[in-house]
Design a protein around this motif. Structure first.
Motif, PDB file in Angstrom:
ATOM      1  N   PHE A  34      17.593 124.324  99.618  1.00 24.25           N
ATOM      2  CA  PHE A  34      18.180 123.984  98.413  1.00 24.25           C
ATOM      3  C   PHE A  34      19.574 123.390  98.392  1.00 24.25           C
ATOM      4  CE2 PHE A  34      14.921 126.926  96.167  1.00 24.25           C
ATOM      5  CZ  PHE A  34      14.501 125.903  95.275  1.00 24.25           C
ATOM      6  N   GLU A  35      20.458 123.921  99.281  1.00 27.11           N
ATOM      7  CA  GLU A  35      21.698 123.564  99.664  1.00 27.11           C
ATOM      8  C   GLU A  35      21.614 121.939 100.139  1.00 27.11           C
ATOM      9  OE1 GLU A  35      26.066 123.373  99.859  1.00 27.11           O
ATOM     10  OE2 GLU A  35      24.538 124.688  98.899  1.00 27.11           O
ATOM     11  N   SER A  36      20.489 121.529 100.961  1.00 24.79           N
ATOM     12  CA  SER A  36      20.350 120.192 101.237  1.00 24.79           C
ATOM     13  C   SER A  36      19.832 119.135 100.487  1.00 24.79           C
ATOM     14  CB  SER A  36      19.588 120.196 102.371  1.00 24.79           C
ATOM     15  OG  SER A  36      18.247 120.610 102.307  1.00 24.79           O
ATOM     16  N   LYS A  37      19.367 119.643  99.362  1.00 25.38           N
ATOM     17  CA  LYS A  37      18.968 118.990  98.256  1.00 25.38           C
ATOM     18  C   LYS A  37      17.664 118.128  98.627  1.00 25.38           C
ATOM     19  CE  LYS A  37      23.521 118.607  95.787  1.00 25.38           C
ATOM     20  NZ  LYS A  37      22.940 119.675  94.830  1.00 25.38           N
ATOM     21  N   GLU A  38      17.131 118.667  99.762  1.00 24.43           N
ATOM     22  CA  GLU A  38      15.754 117.747 100.296  1.00 24.43           C
ATOM     23  C   GLU A  38      14.505 118.608  99.547  1.00 24.43           C
ATOM     24  OE1 GLU A  38      16.201 118.564 104.383  1.00 24.43           O
ATOM     25  OE2 GLU A  38      17.898 117.198 104.549  1.00 24.43           O
ATOM     26  N   VAL A  39      14.445 119.166  98.682  1.00 24.91           N
ATOM     27  CA  VAL A  39      13.186 119.657  98.155  1.00 24.91           C
ATOM     28  C   VAL A  39      12.962 119.321  96.594  1.00 24.91           C
ATOM     29  CG1 VAL A  39      14.008 122.013  97.723  1.00 24.91           C
ATOM     30  CG2 VAL A  39      11.733 121.659  97.920  1.00 24.91           C
ATOM     31  N   LYS A  40      11.791 118.833  96.135  1.00 21.82           N
ATOM     32  CA  LYS A  40      11.557 118.334  94.834  1.00 21.82           C
ATOM     33  C   LYS A  40      10.185 118.991  94.603  1.00 21.82           C
ATOM     34  CE  LYS A  40      15.610 116.010  94.689  1.00 21.82           C
ATOM     35  NZ  LYS A  40      16.762 116.446  93.886  1.00 21.82           N
ATOM     36  N   GLY A  41       9.899 118.697  93.219  1.00 21.59           N
ATOM     37  CA  GLY A  41       8.681 118.610  92.773  1.00 21.59           C
ATOM     38  C   GLY A  41       7.957 120.340  92.590  1.00 21.59           C
ATOM     39  N   ILE A  42       6.731 120.430  92.815  1.00 18.25           N
ATOM     40  CA  ILE A  42       5.936 121.626  92.772  1.00 18.25           C
ATOM     41  C   ILE A  42       6.522 122.567  93.898  1.00 18.25           C
ATOM     42  CG2 ILE A  42       3.495 122.721  93.273  1.00 18.25           C
ATOM     43  CD1 ILE A  42       3.895 121.386  90.376  1.00 18.25           C
ATOM     44  N   PRO A  49      -4.632 124.308  93.499  1.00 17.55           N
ATOM     45  CA  PRO A  49      -5.179 123.115  92.863  1.00 17.55           C
ATOM     46  C   PRO A  49      -4.405 121.903  92.684  1.00 17.55           C
ATOM     47  CG  PRO A  49      -4.888 124.635  91.006  1.00 17.55           C
ATOM     48  CD  PRO A  49      -4.105 124.991  92.460  1.00 17.55           C
ATOM     49  N   LYS A  50      -4.818 120.965  93.172  1.00 16.27           N
ATOM     50  CA  LYS A  50      -4.113 119.584  92.922  1.00 16.27           C
ATOM     51  C   LYS A  50      -4.103 119.179  91.672  1.00 16.27           C
ATOM     52  CE  LYS A  50      -3.991 118.289  98.036  1.00 16.27           C
ATOM     53  NZ  LYS A  50      -3.958 117.235  98.938  1.00 16.27           N
ATOM     54  N   SER A  51      -5.011 119.331  91.010  1.00 22.80           N
ATOM     55  CA  SER A  51      -5.239 118.829  89.690  1.00 22.80           C
ATOM     56  C   SER A  51      -4.155 119.400  88.574  1.00 22.80           C
ATOM     57  CB  SER A  51      -6.674 119.163  88.962  1.00 22.80           C
ATOM     58  OG  SER A  51      -6.944 120.595  89.029  1.00 22.80           O
ATOM     59  N   SER A  52      -3.561 120.524  89.170  1.00 20.77           N
ATOM     60  CA  SER A  52      -2.629 121.186  88.207  1.00 20.77           C
ATOM     61  C   SER A  52      -1.101 120.783  88.388  1.00 20.77           C
ATOM     62  CB  SER A  52      -2.813 122.597  88.453  1.00 20.77           C
ATOM     63  OG  SER A  52      -1.723 123.460  87.387  1.00 20.77           O
ATOM     64  N   SER A  53      -0.156 120.885  87.393  1.00 23.80           N
ATOM     65  CA  SER A  53       1.137 120.600  87.440  1.00 23.80           C
ATOM     66  C   SER A  53       1.834 121.648  87.172  1.00 23.80           C
ATOM     67  CB  SER A  53       1.308 119.428  86.433  1.00 23.80           C
ATOM     68  OG  SER A  53       1.386 119.781  85.328  1.00 23.80           O
ATOM     69  N   ASN A  54       1.322 122.936  87.013  1.00 24.33           N
ATOM     70  CA  ASN A  54       1.773 124.187  86.959  1.00 24.33           C
ATOM     71  C   ASN A  54       2.049 125.052  88.206  1.00 24.33           C
ATOM     72  OD1 ASN A  54       2.909 126.720  85.706  1.00 24.33           O
ATOM     73  ND2 ASN A  54       1.152 127.126  84.560  1.00 24.33           N
ATOM     74  N   PRO A  55       3.439 125.146  88.745  1.00 21.48           N
ATOM     75  CA  PRO A  55       3.494 126.160  89.713  1.00 21.48           C
ATOM     76  C   PRO A  55       2.912 127.222  89.874  1.00 21.48           C
ATOM     77  CG  PRO A  55       5.364 124.990  89.122  1.00 21.48           C
ATOM     78  CD  PRO A  55       4.626 124.859  87.706  1.00 21.48           C
ATOM     79  N   GLN A  56       2.751 128.024  88.605  1.00 23.81           N
ATOM     80  CA  GLN A  56       1.994 129.343  88.561  1.00 23.81           C
ATOM     81  C   GLN A  56       0.768 129.071  89.188  1.00 23.81           C
ATOM     82  OE1 GLN A  56       4.217 132.029  88.371  1.00 23.81           O
ATOM     83  NE2 GLN A  56       2.539 133.325  88.943  1.00 23.81           N
TER      84      GLN A  56
END
Length: 750
Positions: free
Chosen positions: A532-540, A497-504
């Motif tokens: 993760f090693e490339s540091k190319e992922v962020k956020g949810i 659900p895009k309205s949530s900021s909780n990854p779970q």
């Protein structure tokens, strides 16, 4: 035993051929050739390995094969088709081989060995009794008799000291290393020349040695009447050859014949251990006729004899083509064929079969799909990075295709076969199905498995002639598309659900997609750690991927919950635990049967076998023993074994493969009262589960019923397992160890 029987057949046929040739040619060929033909029989008996040839007469002779015959297989013999059935292998009557059951073989071996020992003891005992008797006889030194002996020795070029003892019943030569002539009284000096020349001729041509060899062979093949008949024919030919050699240098044939006739009236009870002028009145009369009409054979018949000897050697001193288990192209097809099976659920045969195929040195366990169709097998291989690959890519190879073809041929009900190669960074999967190979060969390839002859001489050459590059194979290579699959599922998870900021919330909303990634295992983990090693992922997305990595790492995750505030920080602290090397589990008890079960089960389910593949895994077993059954020197122990593999990451144990399997463990009792492990027979999977238990429990149907009632109500096995595990940890002074249960709960053990 099968070797002895096959040698018996081949030597019997060889002897009959030689006897027939001798009867056909009779006096046409010289005694030298007559005697030399027996060398062919001796070589057939003495030489264990002979070359194969299409000229061998034994190509038309059935092969004896010793196999184990299961009761389940015997029950499956149909009324319309008579077959010999070996375990799960059906061999039709048209095949050129006969099958011997283990029970028959064991009884026959016992009788054969006992007979050989008794005969050897009797012959050697008889000889030593006679030897002690002759030691008491007077040795003649000097005088007229000694002078006649020395004259004969000079004529024959013999320098060795040969004693003459006076006594006995007939002239004979005895002693392999210290020869002596036993001489009865009543011969004139003139007659003695014939006697001494005959016995010295035996000595010169080492006839005592040939006698000893023939007697030893007779002790081995005592049960074969053809060998007895051949033995006495051989002895007669030896005496005729000796007469022939004497007559070549002795001019007075009449005098020599008279001495033979005089000797024939005497008795000799020790012919087996000596050479003697006398070999029975009937044979003496034939020898006298031979002497009377003695002629040197013509060159023509000598040539014929040489040609006949060459032909007999070619057809009798070669083995049939294809009867031996050949090793070719790096594979032993005879050994491979031994593991032919009707069921892919027969883990023992499938495991042994794949061990003997290409890439067997890389094999790290296998998995079987037997619950429902399509039935399948996945063979796992562990290779080094870059190994077996070309330009960094591991593609389908001829060896994979040949492996798959052989497995589809020999495993009757398997529908799909997958080869999975793990190079540490991911897994290459190569799936194959039966339909593909049936289309390649334009028939059901299981038809080539009806006999070893068909499998080895028809099927194997075909798989090597086949151009596998022309065969289009559908490949599901997980390593190459892992990125696409992970990203595709992540995209769905992040869609709502895009309205949530909780990854779970995203994970719970897309449970199936989350578990799709988890099912991809190490391949998905390695890809996400690289991201993760490339540091190319962020956020949810980073939080979802971190959750996935933590679940996939399991007990290897060294970063404690709450010690990080972001996925990047978690990754910076990550240094995955490696599994500790654990000592093997040992179990000692005063109960001999229980100890035997533990030893066999630990060998069966130790790390690196079955579905316990990790090299740093310790296997713990917990058995429930239902009873035993003794049949002759065979001991069957009926049990259900719960086995479990454990890995240790830091202070936490995790499970690595487990199973609960009913089985019969078979031991052989030795003469000294000890036992030797013979076989571990597991219950089969699927619809054959109950039937296989009933089969290996026969005749103890009560035990089979008890095993079935216990299966599924086996809480006692889990209590024994936990007890054995805790004892193992304490014995190895491993304190503060916890275990992660299947429900996720962490329990302290020590």
């Amino acid at each position: 035993m099968e070797s002895i029987i096959n040698v018996t057949i081949t030597t019997s046929i060889t002897s009959l051929i030689i006897l027939s040739i001798k009867a056909l040619l009779k006096n046409k060929i010289s005694p030298k050739w007559q005697f030399s033909l027996w060398i062919i029989v001796a070589l057939r008996l003495l030489v264990p390995v002979l070359p194969e040839s299409n000229m061998s007469i034994f190509n038309a002779v059935p092969q004896i094969k010793n196999v184990e015959v299961s009761e389940r297989a015997l029950e499956s013999i149909g009324s319309e088709t008579r077959s010999y059935i070996t375990g799960d292998i059906v061999v039709g009557e048209k095949d050129k081989e006969f099958i011997l059951s283990n029970a028959l073989v064991q009884n026959a071996v016992t009788i054969w060995i006992a007979g050989s020992i008794i005969m050897f003891i009797y012959i050697t005992g008889t000889y030593f009794i006679y030897h002690r008797k002759t030691r008491k006889l007077i040795v003649l030194e000097g005088g007229g008799i000694s002078s006649v002996l020395e004259e004969c020795k000079r004529e024959l070029g013999i320098n060795h000291i040969i004693k003459v003892r006076m006594g006995g019943e007939t002239p004979l030569l005895k002693g392999l290393f210290n020869p002596e002539i036993i001489l009865p009284e009543g011969y004139t000096n003139k007659e003695l020349k014939s006697v001494f020349t005959h016995e010295l001729m035996h000595y010169k041509h080492k006839d005592i040695l040939w006698n000893v060899i023939s007697i030893l062979l007779l002790c081995i093949y005592w049960y074969n009447p053809i060998m007895w008949f051949s033995f006495f024919q051989f002895r007669r030919d030896m005496e005729i050859l000796c007469d022939y050699r004497v007559l070549e240098i002795y001019n007075n044939r009449k005098e020599y014949a008279e001495v033979l006739l005089k000797t024939a009236l005497r008795k000799n009870k020790f012919l087996l251990c000596t050479t003697s002028m006398q070999n029975g009145e009937k044979d003496i009369s034939k020898r006298i006729k031979y002497i009377a009409y003695f002629k040197k054979p013509k060159v023509f018949w000598s040539t014929i004899a040489a040609i006949v000897a060459i032909i007999i050697t070619s057809i009798c001193l070669t083995n049939p083509v294809g009867k031996a288990f050949n090793v070719a192209n790096g594979l032993d097809y005879g050994k491979i064929y031994e593991h032919k099976t009707l069921y892919v659920g027969d883990a023992s045969k499938v495991g042994n079969l794949t061990d003997k195929l290409y890439y067997g040195e890389y094999k790290k366990g296998f998995e079987l799909q037997t619950d429902s169709k399509p039935y399948g097998a996945t063979i796992n291989y562990l290779i080094k990075p870059g190994e077996l690959s070309q330009n960094g890519v591991l593609a389908v190879t001829d060896k994979m295709m040949k492996n798959a073809a052989i497995m589809f041929c020999l495993i009757d009900n398997v529908d799909e076969i997958t080869f999975a190669f793990n190079d540490g960074s991911g897994i290459y999967r190569f799936p194959f199905n039966r339909k593909l190979f049936n289309e390649v060969f334009n028939k059901d390839i299981r038809e080539y498995a009806t006999s070893l002859q068909s499998f080895k001489n028809e099927f194997i050459p075909m798989i090597y002639k086949q151009n596998w590059n022309d065969v289009k194979v559908p490949i599901d290579n997980l390593k190459h598309d892992v990125k696409d699959k992970v990203e595709k599922n992540l995209k769905v998870i992040m869609s709502s659900p895009k309205s949530s900021s909780n990854p779970q919330d995203y994970i719970e909303a897309h449970h199936n997609e989350y578990h799709n990634i988890l099912k991809m295992g190490e391949e998905a983990l390695q890809y996400m750690l690289t991201v993760f090693e490339s540091k190319e992922v962020k956020g949810i997305k980073a939080h979802i991927m971190m959750s996935l990595c933590i679940d996939l790492l399991g007990d290897r995750n060294n970063v404690k919950e709450g010690s990080y505030s972001s996925p990047d920080e978690w990754y910076e602290k990550l240094s995955p635990y490696t599994a500790s090397k654990l000592p093997p589990f040992k179990y000692e008890t005063s109960d001999k049967i229980e100890q035997m079960v533990y030893l066999a089960a630990l060998e069966k389910y130790s790390a690196g076998k079955g579905n316990i593949t990790h090299e740093n895994t310790v296997t713990i077993v917990a058995p429930h023993i239902f009873g035993t059954y003794e049949d002759g020197n065979q001991l069957k122990i009926f049990t259900t074994v719960y086995y479990n593999g454990f890995k240790l990451y830091d202070k936490t144990l995790s499970q690595d493969g487990a199973g609960v399997v009913p089985a019969a463990i078979i031991y052989t009792k030795n003469n000294d009262g000890t036992y030797t492990f013979k076989k571990y027979v597991e219950a089969m999977d699927g619809t054959y589960f109950k039937r296989s238990i009933e089969d290996f429990c026969k005749p103890r149907s009560d035990i089979a019923k008890a095993i079935m009632n216990h299966y599924g109500n086996d809480e006692d096995l889990f209590r024994i397992m936990r007890s054995n595990l805790i004892k193992y940890l304490k014995d190895n002074k491993m304190e503060g160890i916890k275990i992660k249960e299947n429900n996720g709960e962490i329990v302290t053990l020590t």
